[in-house]
Write a protein that holds these residues in place. Structure first.
Motif, short mmCIF file in Angstrom:
data_model
loop_
_atom_site.label_atom_id
_atom_site.label_comp_id
_atom_site.label_asym_id
_atom_site.label_seq_id
_atom_site.Cartn_x
_atom_site.Cartn_y
_atom_site.Cartn_z
N LYS A 138 0.84 -1.20 0.00
CA LYS A 138 0.00 0.00 0.00
C LYS A 138 0.87 1.25 0.00
O LYS A 138 1.85 1.34 0.73
CB LYS A 138 -0.91 0.01 1.23
N PRO B 17 1.95 4.75 1.03
CA PRO B 17 1.69 5.55 2.23
C PRO B 17 1.01 6.88 1.87
O PRO B 17 1.28 7.47 0.82
CB PRO B 17 3.10 5.79 2.80
N LYS B 18 0.11 7.28 2.74
CA LYS B 18 -0.56 8.56 2.51
C LYS B 18 0.43 9.70 2.66
O LYS B 18 1.28 9.67 3.55
CB LYS B 18 -1.70 8.74 3.52
N LYS C 190 2.24 12.87 3.83
CA LYS C 190 2.17 13.61 5.09
C LYS C 190 2.03 15.11 4.81
O LYS C 190 2.70 15.65 3.94
CB LYS C 190 3.44 13.35 5.91
#
Length: 375
Positions: free
Chosen positions: A353, A355-356, A358
């Motif tokens: 996945k 990562p979102k 930041k």
């Protein structure tokens, strides 16, 4: 005629042909001698042993490059430190010649560093051997040495112990050991090494085994377990895999070929897709019924145990087309065998996945102010 001797017609031509044939014969003898030197396994191994005898102390080279390309080596986990792997032996074919190794490397997975260890009294070079770790030792049995031109083979039946503490090798000369072989498999059960199968090939003679041997590591004694009358038993094979769960040892796959059959000289090889389970308390084999979605026939795959599952990956399917020419299909499938309920199912790796992103506190503060001002 000036005193010159007359030659019969065609005599000069015959003499030239005889000289040419004699020269060709000499070249053939030289080539044979050269081939014999390159394929004289006894001489090669004696030369290697002579070089090994020059070693007087253990030398360790730290943080070296990874081992050279090879196959049919062994990679064993250090029981005292599961982040360390021990690599030994193997072979490499460069398209012209075969190279067989007896070098040993220790790999630290936490630091991603390799160490090369050179020790006196090391085993001769080999591939397709087996290694099992127990306490502070690694036990190596069997394997084969291939001459550079692949004209001759030597199969070992020697047992060696490598000390993980002081990096020393010791050959264990025990009675009742299995016959010479490679392609066999060994697994540790409590304080015993279980050995099954393998093959022996000298080009003139080929044998595949389905014998079962046990090495007691407390007493250093070999024992052959023979089938009782009417008992089920796996057929001869090499290149299969073992997996242990509690008091059960599972066997899957492998390869077999009977070159010694008088009935059919062109008999093809057989690739197995069967699974067996061995009870090491009674030494009884039972065939496991196929359930779920099992893999197809294969040999030379890898398999490891994780909790209650045996994880299988890869393998090869060799098919003989004609004149002993092999057509190989290499696989990259992955399967799991649930050892408690004995069911197969395929595995696929999930994509990682992303990562979102930041968002800094400053950006959040500005966005909040813009929204408040807009409203």
């Amino acid at each position: 005629m000036g005193g010159k001797k007359q030659r019969k017609p065609g005599k000069g031509k015959e003499k030239t042909e005889r000289k040419t044939a004699k020269a060709a014969e000499k070249r053939a003898r030289r080539d044979d001698k050269k081939l014999d030197r390159e394929d004289d396994i006894d001489a090669i191994l004696a030369s290697i042993q002579k070089e090994e005898a020059k070693k007087v102390a253990v030398t360790i080279d730290e943080n070296v490059p990874p081992p050279s390309p090879r196959c049919n080596c062994t990679v064993t986990v250090n029981p005292a430190k599961d982040s360390e792997l021990i690599l030994f032996g193997g072979e490499y074919y460069n398209g012209d010649k075969t190279f067989v190794y007896n070098d040993l490397y220790r790999y630290n997975a936490e630091k991603n560093e390799w160490k090369h260890v050179s020790s006196p009294n090391s085993p001769p070079p080999r591939s397709a051997h087996q290694a099992v770790a127990w306490k502070n030792s690694i036990f190596v049995f069997g394997g084969e040495f291939t001459s550079p031109n692949q004209e001759r083979f030597h199969h070992y039946k020697d047992l060696w112990r490598y000390d993980l503490i002081d990096n020393s090798w010791e050959q264990l000369l025990l009675k009742g050991c299995p016959s010479p072989r490679s392609g066999h498999r060994m697994v540790l059960y409590k304080h015993k090494i279980i050995l099954f199968g393998g093959f022996y090939d000298t080009l003139r003679e080929v044998r595949y085994f389905n014998d079962l041997h046990v090495l007691d590591l407390d007493e250093y004694k070999w024992q052959e377990i023979k089938p009782k009358l009417g008992m089920q038993w796996p057929s001869p094979r090499s290149g299969f895999q073992f997996s242990v769960h509690l008091d059960e040892i599972f066997l899957y796959g492998g390869y077999f070929k009977d070159n010694n059959s008088e009935k059919d000289a062109s008999e093809k090889g057989m690739i197995h897709a069967d699974m067996w389970v061995l009870d090491p308390r009674s030494w009884e084999w039972n065939k496991v019924k196929k359930q779920g979605m099992p893999p197809g026939a294969r040999a030379g795959f890898s398999m490891c145990t994780h909790k209650k599952r045996a994880i299988l990956f890869g393998g090869v399917v060799d098919v003989e087309v004609e004149d002993d020419v092999l057509r190989s299909t290499f696989l990259n499938e992955m399967y799991a065998f649930q050892m408690d309920n004995r069911r197969w199912y395929p595995l696929e790796l999930r994509k990682a996945k992303m990562p979102k992103p930041k968002v800094s506190a400053c950006v959040r503060f500005k966005c909040r102010n813009v929204i408040q001002n807009y409203t």
